[in-house]
Design a protein around this motif. Structure first.
Motif, PDB file in Angstrom:
ATOM      1  N   ILE A  26      -5.046   3.080   2.028  1.00 30.28           N
ATOM      2  CA  ILE A  26      -5.087   2.685   0.617  1.00 30.28           C
ATOM      3  C   ILE A  26      -5.498   3.859  -0.269  1.00 30.28           C
ATOM      4  N   ASN A  37      -2.070  -3.217  -3.686  1.00 28.81           N
ATOM      5  CA  ASN A  37      -2.079  -4.058  -2.490  1.00 28.81           C
ATOM      6  C   ASN A  37      -1.830  -5.507  -2.894  1.00 28.81           C
ATOM      7  N   GLN A  45      -7.733  -4.440  -7.526  1.00 28.39           N
ATOM      8  CA  GLN A  45      -7.137  -3.208  -8.046  1.00 28.39           C
ATOM      9  C   GLN A  45      -6.626  -3.392  -9.465  1.00 28.39           C
ATOM     10  N   ALA A 128      -2.157   1.403   6.598  1.00 31.63           N
ATOM     11  CA  ALA A 128      -2.962   0.234   6.222  1.00 31.63           C
ATOM     12  C   ALA A 128      -2.647  -0.967   7.107  1.00 31.63           C
TER      13      ALA A 128
END
Length: 292
Positions: A26, A37, A45, A128
């Motif tokens: 990330i 995400n 975020q 990720a």
């Protein structure tokens, strides 16, 4: 220390390692490329962007998305404790705290590691997704939608973790499209798809599955496919049906759950009438290669 405690600590340390790998994907690739995400972290975020870019607060060197994610997960952890299970709460809490730490303190490059957003979305998704897969196969959980999904699945019919995740992610990427443009939303979707694929591979390839196939056709074709495609051996023998006393063949093989998914699709072409039994999570002693 009891063996169960040792096993739990070992699994949780592996889950924390998975959170480190996830956070690296990330912070090193997704955030510098301006991508987002899915799930609760995606909401965090978006809130981070609103605070920093539009409200001009929390603009220090530390990325606050992890901290926001932690704050959003606190009430969800209470749901996990009271309505799911206390062990699930413990596993989730450990993973969420470690994820918050890594997301907050892993340095975010001032310039993107790769200049192309498409490349960043793919590489970030691979790293990720692998990290989440490592955590999942160790019994960990990143919280967020996992908790919500398990709660609704447990208490209401027709709900599932997958459906809730799909709905929330659709909203997140819809907002990304409105705020940052369609291109950014498309790259986010590509990242999400790659991440889920790697999570599935990292997780299911570590679940051992015993497969028993009953077929009235020549079992050699099934055996050839298993040996050629998976580089594994199998055992077959002739048997008799208890009711009809007709001749049949049995093929037994141990595969990862990921390999079994491929075998199941191929069996539809080899023998669509084959009867298949599977048993996940079996113990194995002796030589058995994990094909990652």
């Amino acid at each position: 220390m009891k063996q169960n405690q040792k096993d739990f600590i070992s699994k949780m340390l592996t889950a924390v390692l998975g959170m480190l790998v996830f956070s690296a994907g990330i912070n090193f690739f997704i955030v510098p490329a301006g991508l987002y995400n899915g799930g609760m972290l995606g909401i965090s975020q978006l809130l981070r962007t609103v605070f920093v870019k539009y409200l001009h607060i929390f603009s220090g060197n530390t990325d606050i998305a992890g901290i926001i994610n932690m704050l959003l997960n606190i009430p969800l952890c209470f749901i996990a404790w009271f309505y799911v299970s206390k062990m699930f709460f413990v596993r989730t809490f450990i993973c969420v705290v470690s994820q918050t730490f890594f997301l907050s303190f892993l340095p975010i490059p001032s310039t993107p590691v790769v200049s192309d957003a498409l490349t960043a979305s793919i590489i970030g998704g691979i790293i990720a997704g692998t990290g989440i897969g490592i955590a999942l196969r160790s019994g960990g959980s990143s919280g967020g939608l996992d908790i919500i999904g398990m709660y609704f699945t447990k208490h209401f019919k027709g709900f599932s973790v997958g459906r809730i995740s799909l709905l929330v992610n659709a909203v997140i990427y819809g907002i990304c499209a409105l705020l940052f443009g369609i291109q950014t939303a498309i790259y986010c979707i590509i990242y999400s798809a790659v991440s889920m694929l790697m999570t599935d591979r990292a997780h299911t390839q570590n679940i051992n599955t015993e497969v028993l196939i009953f077929t009235k056709n020549n079992p050699v074709r099934i055996m050839d496919y298993i040996v050629r495609e998976f580089n594994r051996d199998a055992t077959w023998w002739e048997a008799r049906g208890g009711y009809t006393e007709g001749r049949t063949y049995m093929v037994m093989v141990i595969l990862s759950k990921y390999e079994y998914a491929h075998l199941r699709r191929e069996l539809r072409q080899i023998d669509e009438h084959a009867f298949v039994m599977e048993k996940d999570g079996i113990g194995i002693s002796g030589h058995f290669d994990k094909h990652l």
